[in-house]
Scaffold this active site. Structure first.
Site, PDB file in Angstrom:
ATOM      1  N   ASP A  22       0.861  -1.189   0.000  1.00  0.00           N
ATOM      2  CA  ASP A  22       0.000   0.000   0.000  1.00  0.00           C
ATOM      3  C   ASP A  22       0.895   1.235   0.000  1.00  0.00           C
ATOM      4  OD1 ASP A  22      -2.193  -1.658  -0.011  1.00  0.00           O
ATOM      5  OD2 ASP A  22      -2.443  -1.614   2.162  1.00  0.00           O
ATOM      6  N   LYS A  44       0.868  -8.010  -2.439  1.00  0.00           N
ATOM      7  CA  LYS A  44      -0.436  -7.551  -2.937  1.00  0.00           C
ATOM      8  C   LYS A  44      -0.317  -6.128  -3.471  1.00  0.00           C
ATOM      9  CE  LYS A  44      -4.069  -6.279  -0.203  1.00  0.00           C
ATOM     10  NZ  LYS A  44      -4.791  -5.089  -0.671  1.00  0.00           N
ATOM     11  N   ASP A  71      -5.207  -6.732  -6.349  1.00  0.00           N
ATOM     12  CA  ASP A  71      -6.436  -6.492  -5.579  1.00  0.00           C
ATOM     13  C   ASP A  71      -7.188  -5.318  -6.193  1.00  0.00           C
ATOM     14  OD1 ASP A  71      -8.369  -6.554  -3.610  1.00  0.00           O
ATOM     15  OD2 ASP A  71      -7.106  -5.630  -2.067  1.00  0.00           O
ATOM     16  N   LEU A  72      -7.839  -5.583  -7.321  1.00  0.00           N
ATOM     17  CA  LEU A  72      -8.561  -4.499  -8.009  1.00  0.00           C
ATOM     18  C   LEU A  72     -10.076  -4.637  -7.890  1.00  0.00           C
ATOM     19  CD1 LEU A  72      -6.401  -3.773 -11.185  1.00  0.00           C
ATOM     20  CD2 LEU A  72      -6.582  -2.476  -9.065  1.00  0.00           C
ATOM     21  N   LYS A  73     -10.549  -5.678  -7.230  1.00  0.00           N
ATOM     22  CA  LYS A  73     -11.990  -5.840  -6.958  1.00  0.00           C
ATOM     23  C   LYS A  73     -12.816  -5.446  -8.179  1.00  0.00           C
ATOM     24  CE  LYS A  73     -11.495  -5.089  -1.972  1.00  0.00           C
ATOM     25  NZ  LYS A  73     -10.074  -4.702  -1.892  1.00  0.00           N
ATOM     26  N   LEU A  74     -12.642  -6.218  -9.254  1.00  0.00           N
ATOM     27  CA  LEU A  74     -13.314  -5.884 -10.518  1.00  0.00           C
ATOM     28  C   LEU A  74     -14.826  -6.090 -10.419  1.00  0.00           C
ATOM     29  CD1 LEU A  74     -10.957  -7.530 -13.195  1.00  0.00           C
ATOM     30  CD2 LEU A  74     -10.787  -5.277 -12.125  1.00  0.00           C
ATOM     31  N   ASP A  76     -17.943  -5.236 -13.508  1.00  0.00           N
ATOM     32  CA  ASP A  76     -18.388  -4.521 -14.716  1.00  0.00           C
ATOM     33  C   ASP A  76     -19.254  -5.509 -15.503  1.00  0.00           C
ATOM     34  OD1 ASP A  76     -18.473  -2.816 -17.074  1.00  0.00           O
ATOM     35  OD2 ASP A  76     -16.627  -1.887 -16.342  1.00  0.00           O
ATOM     36  N   THR A  80     -16.467  -7.231 -20.293  1.00  0.00           N
ATOM     37  CA  THR A  80     -15.372  -6.369 -19.826  1.00  0.00           C
ATOM     38  C   THR A  80     -14.582  -7.061 -18.721  1.00  0.00           C
ATOM     39  OG1 THR A  80     -16.655  -4.433 -20.423  1.00  0.00           O
ATOM     40  CG2 THR A  80     -14.875  -4.083 -18.844  1.00  0.00           C
ATOM     41  N   THR A 126     -16.089  -5.096   4.059  1.00  0.00           N
ATOM     42  CA  THR A 126     -16.205  -5.115   5.527  1.00  0.00           C
ATOM     43  C   THR A 126     -16.558  -3.745   6.087  1.00  0.00           C
ATOM     44  OG1 THR A 126     -13.820  -4.887   5.655  1.00  0.00           O
ATOM     45  CG2 THR A 126     -14.709  -7.101   5.919  1.00  0.00           C
ATOM     46  N   GLN A 198      -8.227  -0.976  11.608  1.00  0.00           N
ATOM     47  CA  GLN A 198      -8.822  -2.314  11.529  1.00  0.00           C
ATOM     48  C   GLN A 198      -9.580  -2.586  12.825  1.00  0.00           C
ATOM     49  OE1 GLN A 198      -8.970  -4.187   8.994  1.00  0.00           O
ATOM     50  NE2 GLN A 198      -7.133  -4.034   7.730  1.00  0.00           N
ATOM     51  N   ARG A 219       0.411  -2.442   6.896  1.00  0.00           N
ATOM     52  CA  ARG A 219       1.069  -1.452   7.756  1.00  0.00           C
ATOM     53  C   ARG A 219       2.026  -2.023   8.789  1.00  0.00           C
ATOM     54  NH1 ARG A 219      -4.433   1.667   8.629  1.00  0.00           N
ATOM     55  NH2 ARG A 219      -5.053  -0.485   8.270  1.00  0.00           N
TER      56      ARG A 219
HETATM   57  O1  C5P Z   1      -2.341  -2.237   6.853  1.00  0.00           O
HETATM   58  P1  C5P Z   1      -3.228  -3.435   6.996  1.00  0.00           P
HETATM   59  O2  C5P Z   1      -2.477  -4.685   7.420  1.00  0.00           O
HETATM   60  O3  C5P Z   1      -4.430  -3.163   7.838  1.00  0.00           O
HETATM   61  O4  C5P Z   1      -3.712  -3.686   5.489  1.00  0.00           O
HETATM   62  C1  C5P Z   1      -4.549  -4.717   5.120  1.00  0.00           C
HETATM   63  C2  C5P Z   1      -4.672  -4.791   3.633  1.00  0.00           C
HETATM   64  O5  C5P Z   1      -5.808  -5.554   3.306  1.00  0.00           O
HETATM   65  C3  C5P Z   1      -4.847  -3.443   2.937  1.00  0.00           C
HETATM   66  O6  C5P Z   1      -4.226  -3.548   1.664  1.00  0.00           O
HETATM   67  C4  C5P Z   1      -6.342  -3.310   2.794  1.00  0.00           C
HETATM   68  O7  C5P Z   1      -6.735  -2.566   1.682  1.00  0.00           O
HETATM   69  C5  C5P Z   1      -6.772  -4.764   2.616  1.00  0.00           C
HETATM   70  N1  C5P Z   1      -8.137  -5.032   3.063  1.00  0.00           N
HETATM   71  C6  C5P Z   1      -8.588  -4.780   4.334  1.00  0.00           C
HETATM   72  N2  C5P Z   1      -9.857  -5.085   4.720  1.00  0.00           N
HETATM   73  C7  C5P Z   1     -10.677  -5.618   3.842  1.00  0.00           C
HETATM   74  C8  C5P Z   1     -10.265  -5.894   2.550  1.00  0.00           C
HETATM   75  C9  C5P Z   1      -8.979  -5.581   2.187  1.00  0.00           C
HETATM   76  O8  C5P Z   1      -7.833  -4.286   5.163  1.00  0.00           O
HETATM   77  N3  C5P Z   1     -11.892  -5.914   4.244  1.00  0.00           N
END
Ligand code: C5P
Length: 243
Positions: A22, A44, A71-74, A76, A80, A126, A198, A219
């Site tokens: 990220d 990722k 992780d682009l969560k497509l 459409d 496509t 989530t 989180q 993180r």
């Molecule tokens: O920094 P952290 O460990 O919280 O990041 C978790 C990763 O998982 C991030 O890339 C975030 O976008 C992804 N993610 C999430 N919760 C979700 C789906 C994806 O934290 N429900």
């Protein structure tokens, strides 16, 4: 740059840790991957990096023998999605996310045919609760928990390879999916670590024991003084939980 390097064997617990890049530039991502070295095998790439050159960087990682989760969560129209998935399969990525709408999932499964790409479905984001679903036009009384279960069952029936879910949901999703589909969970923190934004977190060991196949961590590794040690500590905890 090497063109093709052997991937680690499946018994290698490092591949259970997916490190979320990220970050907003490829230079930062490349530097981080170099610091982590052989402690990390799976990365990722989400919106932030993908739209800043990250898809080309994905090819570079694959060329170095790393696995990549796009992780682009497509979501459409079917054609496509199918063609987009086909393009991502050519990058050599291992995982790709799509939203768990039946049309989208069927198209993604068609698009990945003949490749090694695995499709992961995101059932309900989530960040959505029952009120958010009502606001988005779902029938009053639709619960996020029921929708997650319904979409996980549809994903299984359509032939999706796995589900992304919050770690505490993994045991329930496992009962829906059966043993052969993948469960990938973010929201992982070693005990005592800062949770950031989180809310529903588990330790690596608890997530693995709860049925997760792969853990996504960003993180806690990206901001660590020593990212390599941070990644290694999580892999060690996963290995202990699997043993
Ligand atoms: O920094 P952290 O460990 O919280 O990041 C978790 C990763 O998982 C991030 O890339 C975030 O976008 C992804 N993610 C999430 N919760 C979700 C789906 C994806 O934290 N429900």
């Amino acid at each position: 740059m090497s063109l093709s390097v052997e991937s680690p064997p499946a018994s290698d617990m490092r591949h259970k840790l997916i490190i979320g890049l990220d970050l907003s530039s490829v230079d930062e991502a490349r530097a981080l991957v170099a610091r982590i070295g052989d402690a990390g095998t799976f990365y990722k790439i989400g919106y932030q990096l993908a739209y800043a050159g990250g898809l080309e960087f994905a090819r570079e990682l694959v060329g170095e023998g790393k696995k990549v989760f796009i992780d682009l969560k497509l979501h459409d129209i079917g054609n496509t999605v199918e063609e987009g998935v086909r393009s991502i399969a050519r990058i050599g990525a291992t995982f790709l996310t799509v939203h768990a709408y039946p049309q989208t999932m069927r198209a993604a499964v068609a698009g990945r045919a003949g490749s090694a790409l695995k499709i992961l479905a995101v059932t309900v984001l989530t960040s959505y609760d029952d009120q958010d679903l009502a606001e988005a036009g779902y029938a009053p009384g639709t619960s996020a928990a029921d929708l997650v279960a319904r979409r996980a069952a549809q994903a299984r029936d359509i032939g999706i390879d796995g589900i992304v879910c919050a770690a505490p949901e993994a045991p329930r999703i496992r009962t829906v999916l059966g043993p052969d589909r993948l469960i990938v969970t973010p929201g992982i923190r070693r005990s005592g670590a800062a949770s950031g934004d989180q809310k529903r977190i588990l330790t690596p060991a608890d997530a693995i024991r709860g049925g997760a196949d792969h853990l996504v961590v960003a993180r806690p590794i990206l901001t660590a003084a020593d990212p390599r040690s941070a990644a290694q500590a999580i892999v060690d905890e996963i290995s202990a939980a699997v043993a």
